[in-house]
Design an enzyme around this catalytic site. Structure first.
Site, short mmCIF file in Angstrom:
data_model
loop_
_atom_site.label_atom_id
_atom_site.label_comp_id
_atom_site.label_asym_id
_atom_site.label_seq_id
_atom_site.Cartn_x
_atom_site.Cartn_y
_atom_site.Cartn_z
N ASP A 21 4.79 58.51 -21.90
CA ASP A 21 5.85 59.94 -20.94
C ASP A 21 6.42 60.70 -22.12
OD1 ASP A 21 6.21 57.88 -22.11
OD2 ASP A 21 7.96 56.81 -19.75
N ASP A 52 7.74 53.78 -25.43
CA ASP A 52 7.34 54.43 -24.45
C ASP A 52 8.63 56.02 -24.41
OD1 ASP A 52 6.43 54.25 -20.94
OD2 ASP A 52 8.99 54.83 -21.24
N HIS A 87 11.76 48.14 -18.17
CA HIS A 87 12.83 48.43 -18.10
C HIS A 87 13.88 47.32 -17.22
CE1 HIS A 87 13.25 52.34 -19.09
NE2 HIS A 87 12.03 52.69 -18.24
N GLU A 108 16.03 55.08 -7.83
CA GLU A 108 15.08 55.26 -8.40
C GLU A 108 14.08 54.07 -7.88
OE1 GLU A 108 14.54 52.89 -10.31
OE2 GLU A 108 16.37 54.31 -12.15
N HIS A 132 11.11 56.29 -22.89
CA HIS A 132 12.56 55.43 -21.97
C HIS A 132 12.73 54.67 -23.03
CE1 HIS A 132 11.03 57.96 -18.62
NE2 HIS A 132 12.56 58.79 -18.65
N TYR A 153 3.38 60.28 -16.91
CA TYR A 153 3.51 60.04 -15.99
C TYR A 153 3.23 61.52 -14.92
CZ TYR A 153 6.42 56.28 -15.94
OH TYR A 153 7.21 54.91 -15.77
#
Length: 343
Positions: free
Chosen positions: A285, A196, A160, A118, A198, A324
């Site tokens: 997020d 976060d 990440h 992505e 994620h 986001y």
């Protein structure tokens, strides 16, 4: 609280992200920063400064040399091959392939160093990633110099990124840079708290066998959420790092009650660890209206989360990560900072 931020982030603005089987405007885009800056100013947090040059020696100490060489030269190699568009990974070393041999061809190299497809790269990505790292390093230096806290408004984000892979919109792991800098400046033990949505797979990967850096992550269960293949509760560290990783995977629809209980447990473990400095991977997020997440936190919850983090009383650097729901990202991020200052 002083904010460190570089306008160089604008140089990274891919026009496409592969999402849901189609190309869309990336969720991680320059306007995210504008909403955070506007909210900072609205709340009177106007001490916003540009960082100096990045400390390349520290970046080289964190990242694999071949990976940094790839990031710096990928665009030129891509264009030299006659590629017309942006850099997007199309090939990966899957199971039972020889993942230890980086290809010569740039198309293969991209897949070798990417952990997801992505994340596109452009001609300005390397400069933007370095400026993001510089913001994190400047914030850490400010706190190491005696300030109680600082905010690194990093873009692109970092949690990440591993020492040798990019993905999830991340290229250099800013939180890891800050933690290592605190150690070099004399902190015996450092904690990283990743809130976060994620999982901070890159941060975990970097410190998984370290006993001097504690990593805690609150995130969507990997069975249901990116990055899918890391972040399970039974991942607790290896070797000297056994017990210094704490994962809190949570199910779709999780609200602030169970999320804050996980936060309290992480805070208690950080306190028991004896951390002398704290790095917060500040993703927002987990917000209820985030387009690529599934937790149900509301804006006031981020204020309360900041207060809870502030009870640790540690020298703290906040590094901006995800978030986001563009129009709410500023309110939610600054709520954490204000809650922390209230504590």
């Amino acid at each position: 609280m002083k904010t460190f931020f570089s306008e160089e982030h604008r140089r990274h603005f891919p026009q496409a992200e592969l999402s849901g089987g189609q190309f869309v405007t990336p969720y991680e885009r320059p306007s995210r920063v504008e909403y955070v800056l506007a909210r900072l100013k609205e709340r009177g947090m106007t001490d916003i400064v540009a960082p100096g040059a990045p400390d390349m020696a520290a970046i080289r100490a964190l990242c694999a040399p071949d990976y940094l060489d790839f990031l710096e030269n990928a665009w030129a190699e891509w264009k030299a091959e006659g590629m017309a568009g942006e850099i997007i990974a199309a090939n990966f070393p899957a199971r039972r392939m020889q993942a230890g041999r980086p290809p010569r061809n740039i198309d293969g190299k991209v897949g070798y160093y990417a952990l997801a497809s992505e994340t596109a790269m452009t001609g300005g990505t390397w400069a933007a990633a370095l400026s993001s790292a510089a913001s994190a390093q400047a914030a850490q230096a400010h706190v190491a110099g005696g300030a109680k806290s600082a905010f690194a408004l990093c873009r692109p984000p970092g949690h990440h990124a591993t020492a040798d892979m990019y993905g999830g919109y991340c290229f250099i792991n800013n939180a890891a840079l800050v933690a290592e800098a605190f150690r070099r400046d004399g902190a015996g033990r450092v904690a990283i708290l990743d809130i976060d949505f994620h999982h901070g797979n890159g941060t975990q990967d970097i410190f998984y066998d370290r006993g001097d850096i504690f990593f805690a992550s609150l995130h969507g269960a990997p069975e249901d959420a990116f990055p899918y293949f890391l972040g399970f509760a039974d991942e607790t560290g290896v070797g000297a790092g056994e017990g210094t990783t704490a994962n809190y995977p949570m199910l779709p629809g999780t609200g602030y009650g169970p999320w804050s209980a996980a936060l309290d447990d992480a805070i208690a473990r950080i306190r028991a660890f004896g951390a002398e400095a704290l790095v917060v991977s500040l993703g927002v997020d987990a917000y209820k209206d985030d387009p690529i997440s599934f937790f149900k936190l509301d804006s006031p919850d981020f204020m309360d989360a900041g207060r809870r983090i502030g009870t640790l009383g540690l020298p703290t650097v906040f590094c901006m990560e995800g978030g986001y729901a563009i129009e709410a990202v500023g309110v939610n991020a600054v709520n954490v900072l204000e809650g922390y200052q209230d504590a």
